[in-house]
Design an enzyme around this catalytic site. Sequence first.
Site, PDB file in Angstrom:
ATOM      1  N   SER A 171       0.838  -1.204   0.000  1.00 41.88           N
ATOM      2  CA  SER A 171       0.000   0.000   0.000  1.00 41.88           C
ATOM      3  C   SER A 171       0.869   1.249   0.000  1.00 41.88           C
ATOM      4  O   SER A 171       1.237   1.767  -1.063  1.00 41.88           O
ATOM      5  CB  SER A 171      -0.958  -0.013   1.194  1.00 41.88           C
ATOM      6  OG  SER A 171      -0.255  -0.085   2.428  1.00 41.88           O
ATOM      7  N   ARG A 172       1.229   1.740   1.168  1.00 41.95           N
ATOM      8  CA  ARG A 172       2.095   2.898   1.304  1.00 41.95           C
ATOM      9  C   ARG A 172       3.114   2.627   2.407  1.00 41.95           C
ATOM     10  O   ARG A 172       2.769   2.093   3.465  1.00 41.95           O
ATOM     11  CB  ARG A 172       1.286   4.166   1.648  1.00 41.95           C
ATOM     12  CG  ARG A 172       0.352   4.635   0.541  1.00 41.95           C
ATOM     13  CD  ARG A 172       1.130   5.195  -0.647  1.00 41.95           C
ATOM     14  NE  ARG A 172       0.251   5.708  -1.693  1.00 41.95           N
ATOM     15  CZ  ARG A 172      -0.202   5.008  -2.713  1.00 41.95           C
ATOM     16  NH1 ARG A 172       0.133   3.740  -2.816  1.00 41.95           N
ATOM     17  NH2 ARG A 172      -0.985   5.561  -3.624  1.00 41.95           N
ATOM     18  N   HIS A 217       9.011  -1.219  -5.318  1.00 49.66           N
ATOM     19  CA  HIS A 217       7.757  -0.563  -5.709  1.00 49.66           C
ATOM     20  C   HIS A 217       7.313  -0.991  -7.107  1.00 49.66           C
ATOM     21  O   HIS A 217       7.139  -0.161  -8.014  1.00 49.66           O
ATOM     22  CB  HIS A 217       7.914   0.962  -5.638  1.00 49.66           C
ATOM     23  CG  HIS A 217       6.612   1.674  -5.413  1.00 49.66           C
ATOM     24  ND1 HIS A 217       6.516   2.828  -4.687  1.00 49.66           N
ATOM     25  CD2 HIS A 217       5.339   1.400  -5.827  1.00 49.66           C
ATOM     26  CE1 HIS A 217       5.261   3.241  -4.662  1.00 49.66           C
ATOM     27  NE2 HIS A 217       4.530   2.383  -5.336  1.00 49.66           N
ATOM     28  N   ALA A 248       4.501  -3.075  -7.674  1.00 51.93           N
ATOM     29  CA  ALA A 248       3.174  -3.699  -7.602  1.00 51.93           C
ATOM     30  C   ALA A 248       2.373  -3.493  -8.882  1.00 51.93           C
ATOM     31  O   ALA A 248       1.602  -4.363  -9.290  1.00 51.93           O
ATOM     32  CB  ALA A 248       2.399  -3.152  -6.410  1.00 51.93           C
ATOM     33  N   GLU A 284      11.085   6.036   1.010  1.00 51.71           N
ATOM     34  CA  GLU A 284      11.416   5.612  -0.342  1.00 51.71           C
ATOM     35  C   GLU A 284      12.174   6.715  -1.099  1.00 51.71           C
ATOM     36  O   GLU A 284      11.796   7.883  -0.998  1.00 51.71           O
ATOM     37  CB  GLU A 284      10.105   5.272  -1.069  1.00 51.71           C
ATOM     38  CG  GLU A 284      10.263   4.238  -2.170  1.00 51.71           C
ATOM     39  CD  GLU A 284       8.919   3.637  -2.576  1.00 51.71           C
ATOM     40  OE1 GLU A 284       8.612   3.690  -3.755  1.00 51.71           O
ATOM     41  OE2 GLU A 284       8.203   3.134  -1.686  1.00 51.71           O
ATOM     42  N   ASP A 343       6.803  -4.002  -0.701  1.00 52.88           N
ATOM     43  CA  ASP A 343       6.938  -3.360  -2.013  1.00 52.88           C
ATOM     44  C   ASP A 343       7.134  -1.856  -1.872  1.00 52.88           C
ATOM     45  O   ASP A 343       7.542  -1.194  -2.824  1.00 52.88           O
ATOM     46  CB  ASP A 343       5.690  -3.643  -2.858  1.00 52.88           C
ATOM     47  CG  ASP A 343       5.746  -2.987  -4.223  1.00 52.88           C
ATOM     48  OD1 ASP A 343       6.730  -3.226  -4.954  1.00 52.88           O
ATOM     49  OD2 ASP A 343       4.819  -2.222  -4.562  1.00 52.88           O
TER      50      ASP A 343
END
Length: 440
Positions: A319-320, A367, A369, A349, A344
């Site tokens: 998600s985040r 990242h 996804a 980040e 992910d």
Amino acid sequence: MVRNTHNLRHLLSLYTRTARKAADVRKPHTLIPRIIGRAEHKEGKTTMAAPVQIEVWNPNGKYRVVSTKSMPGTRWIDLLVQQDCRLEICTQKKTILSVEDILALIGDKCDGVIGQLTEDWGETLFSALSKAGGKAFSNMAVGYNNVDVNAATKYGVAVGNTPGVLTETTAELAASLSLAAARRIVEADEFMRNGKYEGWLPHLFVGNLLKGQTVGVIGAGRIGSAYARMMVEGFKMNLIYYDLYQSTRLENFVTAYGQFLKSNGEQPVTWKRASSMDEVLREADVISLHPVLDKTTFHLVNKERLAMMKKEAILVNCSRGPVVDEEALVQHLRENPMFRVGLDVFEDEPYMKPGLADMKNAVVVPHIASASKWTREGMATLAALNVLGKIKGYPVWHDPNKVDVFLNENALPPPACPSIVNSKALGNFFLTQSSSIRIL
């Protein structure tokens, strides 16, 4: 509600004539590599900012559109060029563009920009885009935490995003991380590549069986529900979920699948809607996070909540990043070697917190996804159509989560913006299912 079918028919007719004309006379795109710069004024002195490399498609186009990154596929380029856009794609060898870089790209005249979620779109950029005559900005992403929507609205700039194409792709990666963590696939792969395998051993990389275990989902929206269905049907797992809203469709799916299994002499799967997130953390063997990111979900999973989970649980986050307290997670992984995680996204980040990369019980990916070919090309198409639609004065599509009609390569997309997040604030009109226009 105000309906204006005459205006809509005019838009449809104009759009179709323009697209057909462009398709009939279209020649191969002209691509011109260029370097552009921007003057900076500091302490009374004028200097040139570092140049930014670009590719130019259709240099004589009427509307100037900038893409801060090259994007997958070519359909998005075709759609813009066919509608008389001069497209400039930044080819700078730089992963994340600075505000100064993007200001140089915008220049003195720019009708719209396609940007990325790694960029800081705030007051400075929207002011410059508006001054350059820009009407639209679109993230090539469903999320827009990097965008100051209020600033965009202040300057009359529409903000687009790209929902509706990421659901299954993101859910698939969450399922992949779940399986990779459960069966220790990354550890085993590294073991093999390092030449350490000398033969079969009873205790070599023993992991967790998913069948018959409980999968927990926090946030049962489109992606969370898709993930839950994959895990329930694919691995015959029971489901416990927490969401502010009841997911009746998901519950009905699990019930029906449980009845199917029972009719075939197998143990039926079950579902349970938890009364709290903590209940999911305590009971589930695999937990996947799918909440939105806001003040209430920042560090939703912290030291205390990690301690609630089973010692051999698996935590997945697509998600985040800031939903998880990453420092607390590293400490928990260190103290509980049978606990595993699949990530992910990350709190800071593109960086990971110190120690995370050293954890053998962590599966980490950069990242990706949404990184299926179909999804990424679809995201590029939707972002381009958001910008094109605002330039052309098209209405906003009635449902941003039902966008398949925009992705059909064998037909013209509707004359509409697929998804504009500040459409109500800007007073945009909508293309409804009945093909009429609704003014807000």
